[in-house]
Design a protein around this motif. Structure first.
Motif, mmCIF file in Angstrom:
data_model
loop_
_atom_site.group_PDB
_atom_site.id
_atom_site.type_symbol
_atom_site.label_atom_id
_atom_site.label_comp_id
_atom_site.label_asym_id
_atom_site.label_seq_id
_atom_site.Cartn_x
_atom_site.Cartn_y
_atom_site.Cartn_z
ATOM 1 N N ARG A 17 0.889 -1.118 -0.057
ATOM 2 C CA ARG A 17 0.022 0.056 -0.057
ATOM 3 C C ARG A 17 0.857 1.038 -0.014
ATOM 4 N NH1 ARG A 17 -5.339 -0.716 2.958
ATOM 5 N NH2 ARG A 17 -6.093 -2.826 2.527
ATOM 6 N N PHE A 18 2.101 1.290 0.526
ATOM 7 C CA PHE A 18 2.923 2.519 0.431
ATOM 8 C C PHE A 18 4.414 1.920 0.164
ATOM 9 C CE2 PHE A 18 5.820 5.087 2.900
ATOM 10 C CZ PHE A 18 5.367 6.306 2.894
ATOM 11 N N LEU A 19 4.798 2.651 -0.559
ATOM 12 C CA LEU A 19 6.267 2.457 -1.379
ATOM 13 C C LEU A 19 7.029 3.858 -1.251
ATOM 14 C CD1 LEU A 19 8.424 0.636 -2.501
ATOM 15 C CD2 LEU A 19 7.398 1.193 -4.740
ATOM 16 N N ASP A 20 8.002 4.064 -0.430
ATOM 17 C CA ASP A 20 8.704 5.107 -0.520
ATOM 18 C C ASP A 20 10.462 4.783 -0.531
ATOM 19 O OD1 ASP A 20 9.944 7.817 -0.252
ATOM 20 O OD2 ASP A 20 8.769 8.319 1.668
ATOM 21 N N VAL A 21 10.873 4.894 -1.555
ATOM 22 C CA VAL A 21 12.455 4.837 -1.821
ATOM 23 C C VAL A 21 13.127 6.288 -2.160
ATOM 24 C CG1 VAL A 21 12.054 2.417 -2.563
ATOM 25 C CG2 VAL A 21 12.123 4.344 -4.340
ATOM 26 N N SER A 22 12.357 7.181 -1.765
ATOM 27 C CA SER A 22 12.923 8.594 -2.186
ATOM 28 C C SER A 22 14.168 9.068 -1.556
ATOM 29 C CB SER A 22 11.769 9.836 -1.765
ATOM 30 O OG SER A 22 11.582 9.707 -0.502
ATOM 31 N N ASP A 23 15.191 9.997 -2.114
ATOM 32 C CA ASP A 23 16.265 10.350 -1.575
ATOM 33 C C ASP A 23 17.132 9.208 -1.483
ATOM 34 O OD1 ASP A 23 17.993 12.213 -0.842
ATOM 35 O OD2 ASP A 23 17.057 12.515 1.202
#
Length: 971
Positions: free
Chosen positions: A194-200
């Motif tokens: 539901r949530f994917l964050d690979v930023s920075d």
């Protein structure tokens, strides 16, 4: 406690090896947590309740247990301020389902395989300082995991392929690390995610087209990586998406029309990529959008009219693209919009009349091709509340007309930029009503009239920029009420009158540019109290008088005050006239009986003479007499020196420690012990033992009978020493001066024709050689700390001398000796006190050997020589030590004066030129730059503006940062 730790560790290891067939003597969870705690540092005592004597940990802080099994289920230590490492004790918590250690200071790598805890559902290690690659087996048995967060750490390397084993993940956050390479392909098919964050991070590669498996995805954040390629059309399958952030990558191509299927999406962020093409009407289908950021791409064409269909829109940022045409009026339907940024495009037409009717917080249209009057946009909203509007930027367009007085109704306005247009008329008085205004920029227009006195009402102003207009009149004193002002840029107008003294109340001022105006009068002296000034440009005005004192105005660039013919001071390269009484005019009716009247008759008229004229006549007479005197004195000195050189004693017996005076044998006095010169007298004329020559004489090294070396200075100005009594009195005073940074005077030798001074021998050579010469032809490289300590040592020695009312007179790097420990020792101090007849003639003969160190007052007969001359020489020494350059350097077609070179480089921001190239990257700028500024302060042209040496020592103490890491970096 430590003993219990080793017992627990032993039992833990034993349990791992033997298994769980035996009941451990302590509860497994107590044992595991105590071992885990032993690897941590708990500065705030948050884990004080963790007691190894307890039978159960369920009441410990941060620990939760399953009420049925009474085993630890949750360990939540968020924000406990813990440091240290994650230890093996965690592996004993077999029933742990949630591990959250966020917002601590944990370091090192993840040294345990948490995936072996088969009941673990949540891992949150975010906001720590964990580092290194994630071990390959970390995710191998992670089928039970639902949430993983490693965000805001220092992890590096590739994400292990074993991550694909975590197929049940619903939350994955790897943001703000240093991960690189390609994401494991299986991540794009996690159908529960539901949530994917690979930023920075440093991820690269393309998003695969087969991402249909992410149909449950609510948020995807790929910001600030190195992803490339196009956004796949299949993204439309992820119909539950609420937030899409692909910003700050290298995505290209056009946006897929399938995005219109994301009807629940409230954020689209694609800024800072390489997208091209047009934004078509499909965007109007995204009825839930609140934020659209397409800035910093290469989108073109017209802004679609369908934008007006998105009534929930709050932020629209299309800046820095290639959009053309006018903004569609349909945007008026976006009644919730707060930020509209269309700057840096090619939009044409008028400033929209509806723009200020929307209740915006920020309206930005800078850098377009808008034309016409701005009055329409402001007056059309006269009945609208403007309480929300905080930012207006319509700069760099082709707008015209006057600034409407209605601007005063925008009471919440903080930023107003109308610069670089064709606006005319006066600045409205109503700007004084903008109490919240932080920045006002009206530069590069055709504004006229004066700066309104009401400007003082904008009490929150920090930046006032009105340059390149046609403003005239005075700078209003009311500006002093803008007490937060840091930038005052009024250059290239026709402002006149004096600078208001009230400007000195603006204590936060940093940048002032009043150049190219018609300002007159003197600069207010209180300006010297402005301690934050970075630049102060008043060039090309009609200012006069002396520059203010203080550190800043003594080191200001000459270009900042150029073009003011009657302005004087150090930076203006023009000495200020001495303060003299008003001229006394002789009474023309005097009969000559008055002794104060000196009438001269030329024809039948009496000539009126002022004191200035009399001084000029007297000075001419003194010069003539001085030339005659110097000629006679020079011939006498040469004659006497030649006779004294011929009569120098050559045998040890010629030296005597007798208190009497014998013209044949001379008088030798040592301040401690009985000397033995039986082996050293010959050295006085032995050129092989000569150490050097200076303005006061030659120096030789001599070895005493006890094997001790001393340095003997033979004074070459002995003919000026007329009184043995005066000579001995002054020498004895100098012999009592002791300081670790001064060369000690150990004795003297006297005859009427020869005087010798006996000093301690300093073996390390002089500072000049350390800075500029070396035996192998290369200059030695002094570290920054060594240079700083040399500067500090010289400063302390001069402060000590000045405390004793002794002026050195002849300060230069060749007179700074270095002992075996690298400590500086100042030589040749106080020699001027030995010569009662010492005058400017003698001192001027030293100028050639101390060129570049001599204070400017040496060239002026009417100025008293004080200890400030030494301060000037010290300032030059400081710059010589820091830069590694000589005080004066002769080029093929130029002469470089070190003080001027450094002052110019510092003013123009060329800091690297202010520090020796051999120190580049090996010096702390927070120390070096203040030291350079201190050197410039000490070399002020005006003696009274230079600091005392005691103040210099204090300043150096404040500059020095006691950083051991810096010292290590120089080794």
């Amino acid at each position: 406690m430590r003993k219990m730790f080793w017992i627990c560790l032993f039992l833990l290891l034993a349990g791992v090896i033997i298994g769980e067939s035996l009941n451990p003597p302590l509860d497994d969870d107590v044992l595991g947590l105590i071992v885990f705690k032993a690897d941590l540092i708990d500065p705030d005592g948050k884990l004080a309740s963790w007691n190894e004597d307890d039978e159960s940990p369920c009441k410990w802080k941060g620990v939760w247990c399953n009420p049925r099994s009474n085993r630890v289920s949750d360990l939540v230590l968020d924000g406990f301020g813990l440091s240290g490492k994650m230890g093996r004790g965690l592996m004993q918590l077999k029933f742990l389902s949630k591990l959250s250690l966020a917002r601590n200071n944990l370091t090192g790598s993840i040294g345990v395989n948490l995936a072996q805890l088969t009941n673990l559902r949540v891992i949150d290690l975010s906001e720590n300082s964990l580092s290194g690659p994630v071990r390959n087996d970390f995710f191998e048995q992670c089928g039970s995991l639902r949430s993983i967060s490693l965000a805001s750490n220092k992890f590096s390397g590739q994400v292990p392929d074993s991550l694909v084993s975590c197929s049940a993940l619903g939350y994955l956050n790897l943001s703000s690390n240093q991960f690189s390479g390609v994401l494991p392909s299986g991540v794009w098919s996690f159908n529960g995610l539901r949530f994917l964050d690979v930023s920075d991070n440093l991820f690269e590669g393309e998003i695969p087209k087969d991402i249909e498996g992410l149909y449950n995805l609510r948020e995807i954040k790929l910001r600030k990586n190195q992803f490339t390629g196009q956004v796949p059309d299949e993204i439309g399958v992820c119909a539950l998406l609420r937030s899409v952030d692909f910003s700050e990558n290298s995505f290209s191509g056009s946006l897929p029309s399938s995005l219109q299927k994301l009807s629940l999406c409230n954020e689209l962020n694609f800024h800072s990529n390489l997208f091209t093409g047009e934004i078509t009407e499909w965007i109007g289908e995204l009825g839930s959008l609140q934020t659209v950021d397409l800035s910093k791409n290469m989108f073109s064409g017209a802004v679609p009219n369908a934008i007006g269909n998105i009534q929930s829109l709050q932020v629209l940022n299309i800046s820095n693209n290639r959009f053309t045409g006018s903004l569609p009026a349909s945007i008026m339907n976006c009644q919730n919009i707060q930020v509209l940024d269309a700057s840096q495009n090619s939009l044409t037409g008028f400033l929209p009349t509806w723009v200020f009717q929307l209740g915006l917080q920020a309206a930005l249209f800078s850098g377009n091709k808008l034309t016409g009057s701005i009055n329409g946009a402001f007056t059309s909203s006269i009945n609208i509340s403007h309480q929300n509007l905080q930012v207006i930027d319509i700069s760099h367009n082709e707008l015209s007309g006057e600034i409407p007085s209605d601007i005063g109704r925008f009471s919440s306005l903080r930023f107003l930029n109308m610069s670089t247009n064709s606006l005319t008329g006066e600045i409205p008085n109503t700007v004084g009503k903008l109490k919240a205004l932080d920045s006002l920029d009206l530069s590069v227009n055709w504004l006229n009239g004066s700066i309104p006195v009401q400007i003082g009402g904008a009490t929150s102003l920090k930046h006032l920029i009105l340059s390149q207009n046609s403003l005239f009149g005075n700078i209003p004193s009311s500006i002093a009420t803008c007490s937060f002002l840091t930038s005052l840029i009024l250059s290239r107008n026709s402002l006149s009158g004096q600078l208001p003294v009230a400007m000195a109340k603006l204590a936060d001022l940093e940048y002032v540019d009043l150049s190219f105006n018609k300002l007159t009068g003197t600069l207010p002296k209180p300006l010297a109290n402005l301690g934050h000034l970075v630049t102060f440009n008043v060039s090309h005005n009609q200012l006069q008088g002396e520059l203010p004192g203080g550190v800043f105005f003594n080191t200001i660039s000459p270009s900042s005050v150029a073009g003011n013919p009657t302005l004087c001071g150090a930076a203006a390269n023009k000495s200020c006239p001495a303060v003299l009484p008003k001229p006394i005019v002789l009474n023309p009716n005097s009969t000559g009986s008055d002794p104060d009247s000196v009438p001269q008759i030329l024809g039948h008229k009496k000539v009126i003479l002022s004191i200035s004229a009399l001084i000029a006549i007297g000075a001419a007479a003194v010069i003539v007499v001085g030339i005659i005197f110097i000629t006679v004195l020079n011939l006498r000195v040469r004659s006497t020196m030649s006779r004294s050189a011929a009569s120098v004693p050559l045998s040890g017996g010629d030296f005597s420690s007798s208190p009497g005076t014998d013209t044949n044998s001379g008088k030798l006095v040592m301040f401690s012990g009985e000397p033995d010169f039986s082996t050293g007298a010959h050295a006085l004329l032995n050129k092989d033992c000569e150490l050097g020559r200076g303005g006061f004489g030659a120096v030789y090294r001599t070895v005493l009978g006890d094997g001790r070396s001393v340095a003997i200075k033979k004074l070459t100005v002995s003919s000026l020493v007329k009184s043995q009594e005066d000579f001995e009195r002054e020498v004895r005073k100098l012999g009592k001066i002791h300081h670790q940074n001064l060369v000690a005077l150990e004795g003297y030798y006297w005859t009427p024709s020869l005087q010798l001074l006996i000093y301690e021998y300093v073996s390390g050579g002089n500072l000049y050689k350390h800075l500029h010469e070396h035996e192998d032809g290369n200059r030695s490289s002094l570290t920054w700390n060594e240079r700083f300590n040399i500067i500090l040592g010289i400063a302390k020695s001069l402060a000590h001398l000045h405390h004793l009312n002794i002026i050195h007179y002849n300060l230069k790097s060749s007179n700074i000796l270095m002992d075996g420990l690298g400590e500086p020792k100042v030589a040749d101090f106080g020699l001027a006190r030995l010569l009662p007849m010492l005058d400017r003639y003698v001192l001027s003969s030293k100028i050639q050997s101390a060129l570049g160190y001599m204070a400017p007052e040496f060239a002026c007969k009417t100025v008293k020589i004080t200890e400030k001359c030494d301060v000037y020489g010290f300032g030059v020494l400081v710059l010589e030590i820091v830069t590694g350059r000589r005080p004066v350097e002769y080029m093929e077609d130029d002469v470089v004066i070190l003080c001027d070179m450094v002052r110019g480089a510092l003013e123009e921001g060329r800091v690297d030129e202010c520090v020796d190239e051999r120190l580049q990257g090996k010096f702390p700028a927070e120390e070096a730059i203040p030291v350079v500024k201190l050197g410039l302060f000490c070399t002020s042209q005006v003696p009274s503006n230079r600091p005392d040496m005691a103040e210099v020592v204090n300043i150096l103490g404040l500059i020095k940062c006691p950083s051991e890491s810096q010292e290590e970096s120089e080794l």
